[in-house]
Write a protein that holds these residues in place. Structure first.
Motif, PDB file in Angstrom:
ATOM      1  N   ALA A  95       4.309   0.636   4.507  1.00 39.32           N
ATOM      2  CA  ALA A  95       4.629  -0.669   3.893  1.00 39.32           C
ATOM      3  C   ALA A  95       3.640  -1.732   4.377  1.00 39.32           C
ATOM      4  CB  ALA A  95       6.062  -1.074   4.227  1.00 39.32           C
ATOM      5  N   LYS A  96       3.302  -1.671   5.655  1.00 40.61           N
ATOM      6  CA  LYS A  96       2.373  -2.655   6.223  1.00 40.61           C
ATOM      7  C   LYS A  96       0.979  -2.527   5.602  1.00 40.61           C
ATOM      8  CE  LYS A  96       0.631  -3.912  10.738  1.00 40.61           C
ATOM      9  NZ  LYS A  96       0.351  -3.291  12.008  1.00 40.61           N
ATOM     10  N   GLY A  97       0.532  -1.286   5.455  1.00 38.01           N
ATOM     11  CA  GLY A  97      -0.788  -1.041   4.866  1.00 38.01           C
ATOM     12  C   GLY A  97      -0.863  -1.513   3.421  1.00 38.01           C
ATOM     13  N   GLU A  98       0.193  -1.251   2.683  1.00 34.62           N
ATOM     14  CA  GLU A  98       0.226  -1.666   1.274  1.00 34.62           C
ATOM     15  C   GLU A  98       0.197  -3.186   1.179  1.00 34.62           C
ATOM     16  OE1 GLU A  98      -0.036   0.259  -1.216  1.00 34.62           O
ATOM     17  OE2 GLU A  98       0.591   2.226  -0.523  1.00 34.62           O
ATOM     18  N   ASP A  99       0.911  -3.833   2.089  1.00 37.70           N
ATOM     19  CA  ASP A  99       0.954  -5.295   2.048  1.00 37.70           C
ATOM     20  C   ASP A  99      -0.439  -5.872   2.286  1.00 37.70           C
ATOM     21  OD1 ASP A  99       2.359  -7.834   1.927  1.00 37.70           O
ATOM     22  OD2 ASP A  99       1.754  -8.017   4.020  1.00 37.70           O
ATOM     23  N   PHE A 102      -2.458  -5.415  -0.874  1.00 40.66           N
ATOM     24  CA  PHE A 102      -2.009  -6.301  -1.945  1.00 40.66           C
ATOM     25  C   PHE A 102      -2.341  -7.759  -1.655  1.00 40.66           C
ATOM     26  CE2 PHE A 102       1.478  -9.272  -3.058  1.00 40.66           C
ATOM     27  CZ  PHE A 102       1.191  -9.398  -4.417  1.00 40.66           C
ATOM     28  N   SER A 103      -2.102  -8.186  -0.398  1.00 36.57           N
ATOM     29  CA  SER A 103      -2.201  -9.622  -0.164  1.00 36.57           C
ATOM     30  C   SER A 103      -3.559 -10.069   0.371  1.00 36.57           C
ATOM     31  CB  SER A 103      -1.071 -10.088   0.758  1.00 36.57           C
ATOM     32  OG  SER A 103      -1.122  -9.380   1.965  1.00 36.57           O
ATOM     33  N   GLU A 104      -4.327  -9.143   0.973  1.00 38.24           N
ATOM     34  CA  GLU A 104      -5.614  -9.579   1.543  1.00 38.24           C
ATOM     35  C   GLU A 104      -6.816  -8.883   0.906  1.00 38.24           C
ATOM     36  OE1 GLU A 104      -5.755  -9.191   5.847  1.00 38.24           O
ATOM     37  OE2 GLU A 104      -3.593  -9.551   5.949  1.00 38.24           O
ATOM     38  N   GLU A 108      -9.381 -10.357  -2.265  1.00 45.66           N
ATOM     39  CA  GLU A 108     -10.732 -10.763  -1.834  1.00 45.66           C
ATOM     40  C   GLU A 108     -11.801  -9.989  -2.629  1.00 45.66           C
ATOM     41  OE1 GLU A 108     -12.058 -13.029  -0.253  1.00 45.66           O
ATOM     42  OE2 GLU A 108     -14.027 -12.280   0.409  1.00 45.66           O
ATOM     43  N   PHE A 109     -11.603  -8.697  -2.816  1.00 46.95           N
ATOM     44  CA  PHE A 109     -12.558  -7.893  -3.588  1.00 46.95           C
ATOM     45  C   PHE A 109     -12.605  -8.394  -5.048  1.00 46.95           C
ATOM     46  CE2 PHE A 109     -12.232  -3.688  -0.901  1.00 46.95           C
ATOM     47  CZ  PHE A 109     -12.723  -4.373   0.195  1.00 46.95           C
ATOM     48  N   ALA A 110     -11.456  -8.772  -5.573  1.00 50.86           N
ATOM     49  CA  ALA A 110     -11.401  -9.278  -6.955  1.00 50.86           C
ATOM     50  C   ALA A 110     -12.153 -10.607  -7.057  1.00 50.86           C
ATOM     51  CB  ALA A 110      -9.945  -9.459  -7.383  1.00 50.86           C
ATOM     52  N   ALA A 129      -4.116  -3.971  -7.147  1.00 54.79           N
ATOM     53  CA  ALA A 129      -3.363  -4.741  -6.136  1.00 54.79           C
ATOM     54  C   ALA A 129      -1.891  -4.850  -6.531  1.00 54.79           C
ATOM     55  CB  ALA A 129      -3.968  -6.135  -5.965  1.00 54.79           C
ATOM     56  N   GLU A 130      -1.632  -5.076  -7.804  1.00 57.58           N
ATOM     57  CA  GLU A 130      -0.239  -5.184  -8.281  1.00 57.58           C
ATOM     58  C   GLU A 130       0.516  -3.877  -8.041  1.00 57.58           C
ATOM     59  OE1 GLU A 130       1.416  -7.801  -9.496  1.00 57.58           O
ATOM     60  OE2 GLU A 130      -0.384  -8.972  -9.039  1.00 57.58           O
TER      61      GLU A 130
END
Ligand SMILES: [Fe+2]
Ligand SMILES: [Fe+2]
Length: 205
Positions: A95-99, A102-104, A108-110, A129-130
């Motif tokens: 869960a931490k890795g996915e967050d 998704f959030s960082e 940033e890549f986008a 990311a979604e």
């Protein structure tokens, strides 16, 4: 104006994303094997299902690197050593890795891809990311159930549980210790709505 792909930061980010997705895929596959060894088949299937999606994310990013075919692309990146046998730790780490994705990482890549004029690639980072956000919620859901010792327990005495082995539906606050139809252990049971394809029952044909 579009940056030359071979000199772009987007090229490096695509390789980082490919490496990250490949590793998520492998980490979840290994987590699935760990869950299987502990007869936690619902958790195992969930990790496998998610691992397959990561495999396809890796494929999407890899194919976007076609203009760099034949090159070696050096990258610097951080990847988690989530080596655990405890399923709670595996779910929390996932869960931490996915967050983070998704959030960082992917936002940033986008942003960089858009800045460099790679609109389509930026859109892929945004859409993936979604999906990672959905993964985060999926892992959190099971991590929370496990923490509360509610994986095989419900406050609802009419809860429907499905055996993932034979499809038997049991109604009650807990699934049976052993499936009355196919004799597998309780770890094969999930709440019916969590089982794949079960919502077809409520869809119009
Ligand atoms: Fe992914
Ligand atoms: Fe993911």
């Amino acid at each position: 104006m579009q940056t030359n792909f071979n000199e772009s930061r987007t090229k490096l980010n695509l390789m980082r994303a490919f490496a990250g997705e490949s590793q998520s895929r492998m980490r979840y596959y290994l987590a699935a094997v760990t869950a299987q060894q502990q007869f936690m088949v619902g958790i195992e299937r969930m990790f496998r299902f998610t691992a397959e999606q990561e495999e396809h994310h890796a494929k999407v990013f890899f194919e976007l690197l076609k203009d760099a075919a034949g090159e070696e692309i050096p990258i610097k990146a951080d990847f988690p050593a989530d080596v655990y046998t405890d399923l709670q730790q595996l779910l929390d780490a996932a869960a931490k890795g996915e967050d983070k994705e998704f959030s960082e990482i992917y936002p940033e890549f986008a942003r960089v891809a858009a800045e460099e004029g790679f609109t389509d690639i930026g859109e892929k980072f945004r859409m993936i990311a979604e999906i990672e956000d959905k993964h985060k919620h999926r892992f959190q859901y099971y991590a929370d159930l496990m923490r509360k010792d509610m994986l095989f327990r419900s406050d609802d005495t009419e809860e429907k549980w499905m055996c993932l082995n034979c499809g038997h539906i049991h109604t009650g606050s807990e699934p049976p210790q052993q499936c009355p139809v196919c004799a597998v252990k309780q770890g094969f049971y999930v709440r019916e709505p969590e089982a794949p394809f079960t919502s077809c029952n409520i869809m119009k044909a």
